[in-house]
Design an enzyme around this catalytic site. Structure first.
Site, short mmCIF file in Angstrom:
data_model
loop_
_atom_site.label_atom_id
_atom_site.label_comp_id
_atom_site.label_asym_id
_atom_site.label_seq_id
_atom_site.Cartn_x
_atom_site.Cartn_y
_atom_site.Cartn_z
N ALA A 65 3.53 13.11 11.66
CA ALA A 65 3.34 12.92 13.10
C ALA A 65 2.84 11.50 13.31
CB ALA A 65 2.31 13.93 13.60
N GLU A 112 6.85 19.22 7.32
CA GLU A 112 6.93 20.43 8.15
C GLU A 112 8.26 20.50 8.90
OE1 GLU A 112 3.05 19.16 9.66
OE2 GLU A 112 2.46 21.27 9.54
N GLU A 132 -2.59 15.41 5.54
CA GLU A 132 -3.44 15.40 6.75
C GLU A 132 -4.92 15.41 6.40
OE1 GLU A 132 -0.76 17.33 6.29
OE2 GLU A 132 0.44 17.42 8.14
#
Ligand code: CAA
Length: 258
Positions: A65, A112, A132
């Protein structure tokens, strides 16, 4: 409107989507996820599209992300916008097959996103990870759940808690990827697999996809019962008659999706 973060190519009945934010190693920002959802809406509605391939660049499928976009957000903003929710659900609910063709980094949301696809073909250069924890957070597009189901608890814990990356060979051994190929053959292999799927009965393809996915959501006995019911239902279609007649006649089947 022209797409800014994706390049979309049509190869007969296959749509090839390339993530295209090279300046950020294809990090998934709001704009990219919105454009991806729009391309999936169009592909779902287009009867001529039978299978999709989702890829990045040789350097990165997607490095996660977009950290720069997220860093200043508050809990209220994340919650009220259901950050990642709509895009993830769009892919989860997509009914046609999507193959992830992964080269280079597939990290965090990139890993993901690959796992949201129906299967992963990896170049030898692929590196999978859920780093993460290094940012003081955790996966937010299903990583704790899907990685654990795909590679088992021990490897998932190792990757998620230490941020260790898995190379393509380990990912293939662990069952995260379906096949590993030379980097310069990645797109050809993925397009060939997609073309093979595109030539099958679309009815059978969609029902098979639905049932494999059901294996992650239901008990064995319920899943087997659902499978038997759909298996029986396929005998209502011309494609079943054609597929079996073609076998007996020793000729290729011509499926019509009826
Ligand atoms: N978000 C925003 N920008 C990113 C990015 C990300 N996830 N990953 C890389 N970039 C940017 C870098 O900031 C850099 O930009 P600048 O040139 O403007 O500085 C550019 O892409 C190139 O990256 P690097 O210079 O870092 O390239 P490298 O080869 O030295 O390292 C890398 C590559 C190891 C992948 C490194 O970029 C990296 O660690 N990226 C972050 C990986 C990560 O933590 N992903 C998880 C994100 S959080 C998440 O995904 C949450 C979730 O579950 C949904």
């Amino acid at each position: 409107m022209p797409l800014k973060t994706l390049i979309v190519e049509r190869h007969d009945a296959v749509t090839l989507i390339r993530l295209n934010r090279p300046e950020a190693l294809n990090a998934l920002n709001n704009e990219l996820l919105g454009e991806l959802s729009g391309v999936l809406d169009a592909a779902e509605a287009d009867e001529g599209v039978r299978c999709l391939v989702l890829t990045g660049s040789q350097r990165a499928f997607a490095a996660g992300a977009d950290i720069k976009e997220m860093s200043d957000k508050s809990y209220a903003q994340m919650f009220m916008t259901d950050f990642f929710g709509p895009a993830a659900r769009r892919i989860e609910q997509f009914r046609k097959p999507i193959i992830a063709a992964v080269a280079g980094y597939a990290l965090g949301g990139g890993c993901e996103l690959a796992m949201l696809c129906d299967f992963i073909i990896a170049a030898e250069t692929a590196k999978f990870g859920q780093p993460e924890i290094n940012l003081g957070v955790m996966p937010g597009i299903g990583g704790t759940q899907r990685l654990t189901r795909f590679v088992g608890k021990s490897k998932a814990m190792d990757m998620i808690l230490t941020a260790r990356m898995m190379d393509a060979a380990e990912a293939e051994r662990a069952g995260l990827v379906s096949r590993m190929v030379a980097a310069d053959k990645l797109i050809d292999e993925a397009l060939a697999a997609a073309a093979k799927i595109a030539g099958q009965s679309p009815l059978a393809v969609m029902m098979n996809k639905e049932l494999v996915n059901a294996a992650y959501e239901t008990t064995l006995s319920t899943g087997v019962a659902m499978e038997r019911r759909l298996f029986h239902s396929l005998f209502a279609f011309d494609d079943q008659k054609e597929g079996m007649a073609a076998f007996v006649d020793k000729r290729p089947a011509k499926f019509t999706g009826t």
